[in-house]
Design a protein around this motif. Sequence first.
Motif, short mmCIF file in Angstrom:
data_model
loop_
_atom_site.label_atom_id
_atom_site.label_comp_id
_atom_site.label_asym_id
_atom_site.label_seq_id
_atom_site.Cartn_x
_atom_site.Cartn_y
_atom_site.Cartn_z
N SER A 1 0.84 -1.21 0.00
CA SER A 1 0.00 0.00 0.00
C SER A 1 0.87 1.25 0.00
O SER A 1 0.57 2.26 -0.67
N PHE A 2 1.96 1.17 0.75
CA PHE A 2 2.89 2.31 0.80
C PHE A 2 3.50 2.56 -0.58
O PHE A 2 3.59 3.71 -1.04
N LEU A 3 3.91 1.47 -1.23
CA LEU A 3 4.53 1.66 -2.55
C LEU A 3 3.55 2.26 -3.54
O LEU A 3 3.92 3.09 -4.38
N ASP A 4 2.30 1.84 -3.47
CA ASP A 4 1.28 2.44 -4.35
C ASP A 4 1.24 3.95 -4.18
O ASP A 4 1.12 4.71 -5.14
N PHE A 5 1.33 4.35 -2.93
CA PHE A 5 1.26 5.78 -2.62
C PHE A 5 2.55 6.50 -3.01
O PHE A 5 2.53 7.56 -3.66
N ALA A 6 3.67 5.88 -2.65
CA ALA A 6 4.97 6.56 -2.81
C ALA A 6 5.34 6.74 -4.27
O ALA A 6 6.15 7.62 -4.60
N GLU A 7 4.81 5.91 -5.14
CA GLU A 7 5.23 6.04 -6.54
C GLU A 7 4.67 7.30 -7.21
O GLU A 7 5.14 7.69 -8.27
N SER A 8 3.67 7.92 -6.57
CA SER A 8 3.11 9.11 -7.21
C SER A 8 3.02 10.32 -6.29
O SER A 8 2.67 11.40 -6.74
N GLN A 9 3.31 10.15 -5.01
CA GLN A 9 3.18 11.27 -4.07
C GLN A 9 4.39 11.30 -3.13
O GLN A 9 4.93 10.26 -2.78
N PRO A 10 4.80 12.52 -2.75
CA PRO A 10 5.79 12.57 -1.67
C PRO A 10 5.16 12.04 -0.39
O PRO A 10 3.94 12.09 -0.21
N PHE A 11 5.97 11.51 0.51
CA PHE A 11 5.43 10.94 1.73
C PHE A 11 6.23 11.42 2.94
O PHE A 11 7.44 11.67 2.86
#
Lengths: 776, 250
Positions: free
Chosen positions: B195-205
């Motif tokens: 889930s983190f990778l899904d997010f991190a590939e398009s948004q800063p975290f």
Amino acid sequence: MSNKFSQTHFEIIRVTVPSVTGACTIGSSAGFGTPLTCDQVTNDETIYSFASEYSPLIPENNVFKCIKSISETPTKLESGKGLSSRGTMSLLLKDFDGDPNKDSPAVLADSSIIKQGTYLGKWNERNILANRNITVEYHTEEDYPTPVQTRTYLTESMQDNGNGTWSLRCKDVMSAINFDEYQFPSNDAGFLRLDIDDTTTTIPVDTNPYAIDDVILTGEEFMRVTGVSNIGTGSATVTVQTRGTPIVFTEELTRTSRDSHSAGDAVFNCTVSNNQRIDDFIELLLLDADIDPVLIANSKPGWTTEVDEWQSGTRINTLWYKQEDGNEVLASVMTDYLMDIWFDPTDNLIKISAISQWKTSNSVVEEGKQITYDTFKYVVDDNLRATRAYAVYDKSYLSRSDDIESFARLQVFNDSILEDSDYYGKPKAYRFPNSRLLDDGTAALLVKRYVNRFGLAPKKYSWMCEERFLDFKTGDVVDLRTPELQSITGLQNTNTRAQILSIKPKYAKVGREYAISAITYSPEFTDSDIIYRNFPEMQNVNLYDEAGRPNEAVDLTFVFDGVKIGSSDRTVPSMVAGNFVAGSTLTIIFIGGTDLQSKGGDGGSGGSSELDQESGTWLIIAQPTAGTDAGSCFDDNGIDCTIYLSGPTGNVTYPTADGYIRAGGGGGGATSAANEVAGDGGGGGAGVTIGFGGNAGTAFSPTSGETTGKSGKPSDEQGNGGLSNGSGGKGGNWGQDGNPSQTPAGIKGKGLAGLLTTLIGATASRFINGGGNPSL
Amino acid sequence: MRVAQSNILLDTTPVVTSGASSGDASAITDPDHSTLYVSGSNTLVQVDFGLAVNISYVGISGHNLGDSANNAGTIRLQDGATVILEANFSRNKIVMFNFDARTFTNLRLVLVADGGTVGGNIFLSYVSAGVSFEVPNDGQVAGFKSANQTRPVDVRVSSNRSASPTAYVKQRKPLNITLALPNMLTSFIGGDWQSFLDFAESQPFFLNESDTTYATAIMAFEPVFSSPTAHAQTRSLKNTTIKFKAFNGL
């Protein structure tokens, strides 16, 4: 520039493009608020801002951090060539998501456009990104929001690099006159409506708006317009002055030859430079090149100041005809008057600077500050060196070719000391391009200034400078202080002066620094310097010009070695101090028998008569003329001068004087014609140049023909006035009036025309003052 | 160590209820740090995000509270008028509030500059809120770089002939961080990590090394993913790493 010790650098660029605010449609679709995408009239400007990737958070909206790199090649002064190289800049921008026209009608109507394509791709498609104003703001975080420097350019083109980046190429405003891109004057030519022969003064022309005092060129013939009729119509004519006569305004601008011309031949309306200041001409040309008038208006006060200081009396008198390459025209003007012109992107001004050894330094540039330690180096550039310079000028027929046979005069100056075996051992010459602008005075100044500036092989210096120490500009003259510059004893040389040629920003791995290039700037003559001349002959010597027209009070020594000095015109002294600044003092040492004489007066011309056959009486058709006055040897022009003619001088190098000052003699008077006896001319007065003998008169009878009187004899250069040969008066010897006859004789010349001259060693044989003022 | 894995504030526009200006408040939720909201106050700004359901972190990046007269600032996390958490800090540090998942009736942030900001008003570039996860084994293996405690600048110094400094020139740079996660349960790698990778590939975290202090966070971006590797001794564990660049606000 910020002088803070610790600085964090970043850059912001701002591009201004025209835009349409409010309603914007293209056809029936909503547009994007740009001229290319709106049918409506452009009514606004939009500024797009981009920042370097490493910039901090910038408290402005829409400053996109997408600049990957900046590369600038700034303008560089080209010594002796007049025009500097143009500055250029290239930006590498990383593309990103978004839309440059978020508030435009098209995007407001369909917000999905924002996520389509890329920001820079859409920006490029919706605008013409050429010739737009672009500024590069140099910032430090410590000084933000005030930029420490703002540099101005024009955009040239956007280039898609195909890897998600774009290159935006930029140029400086002087590129408007780039070679082959601009012709001067830019006005179009008209044409002749009908054939004309070589005598008519009514010229049938096209509908162009010709006006009185225009000068037109058809074929190779110039014509000055003296009247106009039906201008702007199909029957327009202009009346011109007598065909084939010289074109004269304040001065003669050109001679011309009359010729017949055919219908359809081009009619060029020339641009007239009539007693025009240099700065006014630059303004004329740059406006014609469509350079921003505001920029020109802002720049011109600086030009005027520079011209007033270094070329105050210089005026341009010529015609600009047909279309010439604007770049070359400007280069020729700047070269002829030994000035540089360039665009300064920092001050956003076009600047000019005279090349003169009298320019004083603006500041000290020293290692550890303006010179980053261990970065200073130099090379000797022998290409620029010249121990003698030639200027060819005086083009009487402007429409002829620019080959040397079209020019009448040559001005040469050489530095014989530098050509001596103790220095370079042989001459190295530089010849200026043939000039139609120069006159005697400006040509002499040109060759002297060039040799004075580049007589010794110039050194080209380069070093790096940190931004906090960048307190000088391109064109400045600075004093260099670095141990890399050694004196003959090995100590640091403290007498090195240089002119800054370019300041190139370098975007180093960390922040900005500057690569500086400079060239030797020979310091002005100091009190111990001697201006030495050993030409066999000189005329009309102006010491101020010989010194390169210093702009401050000076104390100079001139040495004339074996020179015969005279004058070409009896109204012009053979030597003048010139326009030195008040407070200057001049020491003039004559050695090697230097002989300063004024021009001798010319003998008067004898009268002439003619027999009237009907009445049988002789009529006087020409009265005899008086002998003319001799000229002056030396005029101090209100400057404190001391001239050594013999004895000790106190100068170590030239300890003993040996020279002469001798006033010329007046011309002898002439006699009238008396019936069939023609008048005799008077003898010429002594001097250099010699006084010419007066012409003989004539007596003409229809039956027995013409008889002539006796011409006067010229003087010699040994002080003897010329005899009359007849009953005219003898010319005066050195320092004597001529002998009158039936007309008065000329008055003796003056040794000293000024009141502030002190003579040393002025024995009776060495100084003949004639009617001059006494020495102090 | 806690890491954000979602952001519910994307494409929303908060309301600035104190210290407002004419600026576009949507910049606050735009992860593009080219856009920011410059307020109308140099002392206090209050921003309301409205209903926020089941979130466990709020991250704040790109402010200038540390540029205050006293070089200190405070950010309060509130639900309406009720203060939930508070971060006090010096400099312009990035803040990540971590808490047990909960719903906010009105997610509110109050930014206070101690003594008022110097040279301009308070600005704010980015706020994110959503779900975060606890990195197993605390994530801090030997050699992990605490990016919030360094300075993201390169320094170049010129010296003179006596080798003493004459000019400092600095340039900002992103920090390069590697997060190594050895001995992770395969259930974690297949669950939260994905889930983190899904997010991190398009948004800063946001990433915070501490659960208990809030001004110890960084904002990570430009990730470089590595495939998890098999453990040498058991199939129940995997090793993985992720490299990224980091902004720490300093």
